[in-house]
Design a protein around this motif. Structure first.
Motif, PDB file in Angstrom:
ATOM      1  N   ILE A  91       0.858  -1.192   0.000  1.00  0.00           N
ATOM      2  CA  ILE A  91       0.000   0.000   0.000  1.00  0.00           C
ATOM      3  C   ILE A  91       0.890   1.236   0.000  1.00  0.00           C
ATOM      4  O   ILE A  91       1.788   1.365   0.838  1.00  0.00           O
ATOM      5  CB  ILE A  91      -0.927   0.035   1.234  1.00  0.00           C
ATOM      6  N   PHE A  92       0.656   2.124  -0.954  1.00  0.00           N
ATOM      7  CA  PHE A  92       1.318   3.420  -0.971  1.00  0.00           C
ATOM      8  C   PHE A  92       0.340   4.460  -0.435  1.00  0.00           C
ATOM      9  O   PHE A  92      -0.815   4.520  -0.869  1.00  0.00           O
ATOM     10  CB  PHE A  92       1.749   3.801  -2.387  1.00  0.00           C
ATOM     11  N   ASN A  98       0.376  12.509  13.101  1.00  0.00           N
ATOM     12  CA  ASN A  98      -1.012  12.032  13.100  1.00  0.00           C
ATOM     13  C   ASN A  98      -1.238  11.018  11.979  1.00  0.00           C
ATOM     14  O   ASN A  98      -1.986  10.041  12.149  1.00  0.00           O
ATOM     15  CB  ASN A  98      -1.973  13.208  12.950  1.00  0.00           C
ATOM     16  N   ALA A  99      -0.602  11.257  10.817  1.00  0.00           N
ATOM     17  CA  ALA A  99      -0.726  10.314   9.702  1.00  0.00           C
ATOM     18  C   ALA A  99      -0.170   8.949  10.097  1.00  0.00           C
ATOM     19  O   ALA A  99      -0.776   7.905   9.821  1.00  0.00           O
ATOM     20  CB  ALA A  99       0.018  10.861   8.481  1.00  0.00           C
ATOM     21  N   ALA A 100       0.982   8.953  10.770  1.00  0.00           N
ATOM     22  CA  ALA A 100       1.564   7.694  11.230  1.00  0.00           C
ATOM     23  C   ALA A 100       0.661   7.026  12.262  1.00  0.00           C
ATOM     24  O   ALA A 100       0.513   5.795  12.269  1.00  0.00           O
ATOM     25  CB  ALA A 100       2.951   7.947  11.819  1.00  0.00           C
ATOM     26  N   ALA A 101       0.039   7.833  13.131  1.00  0.00           N
ATOM     27  CA  ALA A 101      -0.858   7.293  14.151  1.00  0.00           C
ATOM     28  C   ALA A 101      -2.060   6.603  13.503  1.00  0.00           C
ATOM     29  O   ALA A 101      -2.532   5.558  13.985  1.00  0.00           O
ATOM     30  CB  ALA A 101      -1.318   8.403  15.094  1.00  0.00           C
ATOM     31  N   TYR A 104       6.416   2.130   6.719  1.00  0.00           N
ATOM     32  CA  TYR A 104       7.682   2.782   6.385  1.00  0.00           C
ATOM     33  C   TYR A 104       7.409   4.202   5.878  1.00  0.00           C
ATOM     34  O   TYR A 104       6.498   4.419   5.072  1.00  0.00           O
ATOM     35  CB  TYR A 104       8.422   1.996   5.295  1.00  0.00           C
ATOM     36  N   ARG A 105       8.186   5.145   6.388  1.00  0.00           N
ATOM     37  CA  ARG A 105       8.118   6.496   5.829  1.00  0.00           C
ATOM     38  C   ARG A 105       9.101   6.535   4.662  1.00  0.00           C
ATOM     39  O   ARG A 105      10.308   6.609   4.837  1.00  0.00           O
ATOM     40  CB  ARG A 105       8.470   7.549   6.877  1.00  0.00           C
ATOM     41  N   ALA A 106       8.530   6.485   3.445  1.00  0.00           N
ATOM     42  CA  ALA A 106       9.359   6.363   2.245  1.00  0.00           C
ATOM     43  C   ALA A 106       9.918   7.692   1.782  1.00  0.00           C
ATOM     44  O   ALA A 106      10.934   7.736   1.082  1.00  0.00           O
ATOM     45  CB  ALA A 106       8.540   5.730   1.119  1.00  0.00           C
ATOM     46  N   PHE A 117       4.170   7.286   2.750  1.00  0.00           N
ATOM     47  CA  PHE A 117       4.316   6.110   3.596  1.00  0.00           C
ATOM     48  C   PHE A 117       4.036   4.864   2.759  1.00  0.00           C
ATOM     49  O   PHE A 117       3.203   4.899   1.847  1.00  0.00           O
ATOM     50  CB  PHE A 117       3.337   6.142   4.772  1.00  0.00           C
ATOM     51  N   THR A 118       4.733   3.790   3.084  1.00  0.00           N
ATOM     52  CA  THR A 118       4.541   2.513   2.396  1.00  0.00           C
ATOM     53  C   THR A 118       4.290   1.424   3.428  1.00  0.00           C
ATOM     54  O   THR A 118       4.959   1.386   4.464  1.00  0.00           O
ATOM     55  CB  THR A 118       5.775   2.140   1.558  1.00  0.00           C
ATOM     56  N   ILE A 119       3.308   0.581   3.136  1.00  0.00           N
ATOM     57  CA  ILE A 119       3.037  -0.572   3.988  1.00  0.00           C
ATOM     58  C   ILE A 119       3.298  -1.828   3.174  1.00  0.00           C
ATOM     59  O   ILE A 119       2.784  -1.960   2.051  1.00  0.00           O
ATOM     60  CB  ILE A 119       1.588  -0.575   4.511  1.00  0.00           C
TER      61      ILE A 119
END
Length: 470
Positions: free
Chosen positions: A351-352, A376-379, A391-393, A398-400
């Motif tokens: 997921i991107f 907040n986005a990471a949360a 992962y913060r690309a 962010f990439t999952i």
């Protein structure tokens, strides 16, 4: 007996200590009867850093007139004066910075009723004397050498520390032994290793590590009270623990702990944690003290190296702002999955996620507002995925990456991310995803997910033309 003539005939700093023998292993007052010039000068003309509570020597005064109550000093004085044992210790009291004491306790064959006597001879060093540190009994030396060999040949530090703490517990003949790490930055405690005499007893120290435990661990410094350790070997000593730390004393009583030994673990002057043993063989207290004094000197260095490497690993693998994994760690995972030679293809879901409107937030609220939005986005993502899968690309990307997931599960998680984002102000994602039944196709899945994410972002700006593009 002419005690003054006795001490004056000794060149090193020497005093006569009297111990009131109350019978059954108990004692009353412990006093400094007299001392030679060198010893009296150590009180009245102390070296820098070696100052005591007062700088005036008064014959026959209780030793607590000069230093805070020290159970180690009392134990050695009692064993020498009452039990007639010759004892030696080389230690660095916490109350004195940068000073090591080379101490000997020698019994005096004289008794006044229930008052017994011993000589206390000391030498002050302003740096650790490695020869004196290594001048230990053969049993202690063998145990410490075994610990060093295990640690140096270890591939798994935590597993080896489990073996080390088991050895230490057996040497102490204790019912329980533990190394507790104290993190002053995060204000929390963690169990590095622990050992039980009764294998069926599994009340772990982890069961007590609640939000208030760090504050309790902080109080152990007061409990040790300026010595290099605390050894409470019987009911009389435990009364001192009760007086100094009633909260911890109650928890020990509840756990049926009748004796405790606790040593700080340090690297140079930095506190790393504590090693402690419960319900040990009290008759062997001097030997246990010698063993732990030498062992903790080694363990402090090894644990510091472990924590340093762990910290460096975190710095190299985590994004310090959001707490998720960084791009470097993501690239390592992609290469690992891509190059795996196992026969099990397994699935992979990618997921991107790209934050919409970060530039606008930065322009209007500054970088602090932008940092809050990124956190907040990471949360949001951590509500749906494990932090180790996120992962913060890049700046706002962010990439999952998840293996062993079904396509339906992946779609459910994408929708869960969109729903979770609605509960955070200004958090809006452009999302692209891809599922592949073969994890070895991870790079192709990444490309497809990236393309779909940009298509989703394009739709977002078509719907919100007022938002500025990056």
């Amino acid at each position: 007996m002419d005690f003054q003539a006795l001490v004056d005939g000794i060149g090193a700093m020497t005093c006569v200590v009297s111990v009131e023998d109350l019978g059954n292993g108990r004692y009353g007052k412990i006093c400094i009867v007299t001392g030679n010039k060198g010893y009296i000068d150590s009180i009245e003309k102390p070296a820098p850093g070696a100052e005591l509570l007062v700088q005036k020597f008064v014959p026959n005064s209780e030793y607590t007139n000069y230093l805070t109550k020290d159970l180690n000093f009392e134990d050695y004085s009692y064993r020498a004066a009452v039990e007639g044992k010759c004892l030696h210790s080389y230690a660095k009291p916490e109350r004195m910075q940068g000073i090591w004491f080379n101490m000997s306790f020698i019994p005096i064959g004289h008794r006044d009723g229930n008052i017994c006597y011993c000589l206390y001879i000391m030498e002050i060093n302003f740096s650790a004397d490695t020869k004196r540190l290594s001048n230990v009994s053969s049993d202690t030396a063998v145990g410490v050498l075994d610990t060093c060999i295990k640690l140096r040949s270890s591939r798994d530090f935590k597993e080896t520390m489990g073996e080390v703490i088991e050895d230490i517990r057996e040497q102490c003949d204790a019912s329980y032994c533990c190394i507790l790490l104290v993190n002053s930055y995060e204000m929390k405690c963690t169990v590095l290793c622990e050992s039980y005499k009764d294998k069926s007893l599994k009340i772990s120290m982890n069961d007590y590590l609640d939000a208030d435990f760090y504050e309790l661990a902080q109080s152990w410094n007061t409990l040790i009270s300026g010595s290099n350790c605390l050894i409470a070997k019987n009911e009389q000593d435990m009364e001192v623990v009760k007086e100094r730390n009633p909260k911890w004393y109650k928890s020990m009583v509840d756990a049926d702990i009748k004796s405790i030994i606790i040593f700080p673990l340090k690297f140079r002057e930095d506190l790393l944690g504590y090693i402690w043993a419960a319900n040990f063989k009290s008759d062997d207290a001097p030997k246990i003290k010698e063993t732990l004094e030498t062992t903790t000197f080694i363990l402090g260095s090894e644990i510091n190296n472990y924590l340093l490497m762990d910290r460096l690993k975190i710095l190299s693998s985590k994004d310090m702002l959001t707490g998720v994994m960084n791009r470097n760690e993501m690239n390592n995972l992609i290469d690992k999955i891509y190059n795996l030679t196992d026969d099990n293809p397994n699935s992979v879901g990618v997921i991107f996620v790209d934050l919409n409107g970060l530039k606008t937030v930065n322009d209007e609220g500054g970088h602090v507002a932008g940092d809050i939005l990124l956190k907040n986005a990471a949360a949001v993502l951590e509500e749906v995925f494990l932090p180790s899968d996120i992962y913060r690309a890049g700046g706002d990307e962010f990439t999952i990456i998840v293996t062993g997931i079904s396509e339906s599960e992946l779609l459910e998680k994408v929708e869960a991310v969109r729903e979770a984002a609605e509960h955070y102000e200004n958090v809006s994602f452009a999302i692209g995803y891809c599922y592949d039944e073969n994890k070895h196709n991870v790079k192709e899945a990444l490309r497809i997910a990236d393309e779909r994410m940009y298509e989703d972002k394009k739709k977002y700006y078509e719907m919100h033309p007022e938002k500025k593009k990056r």
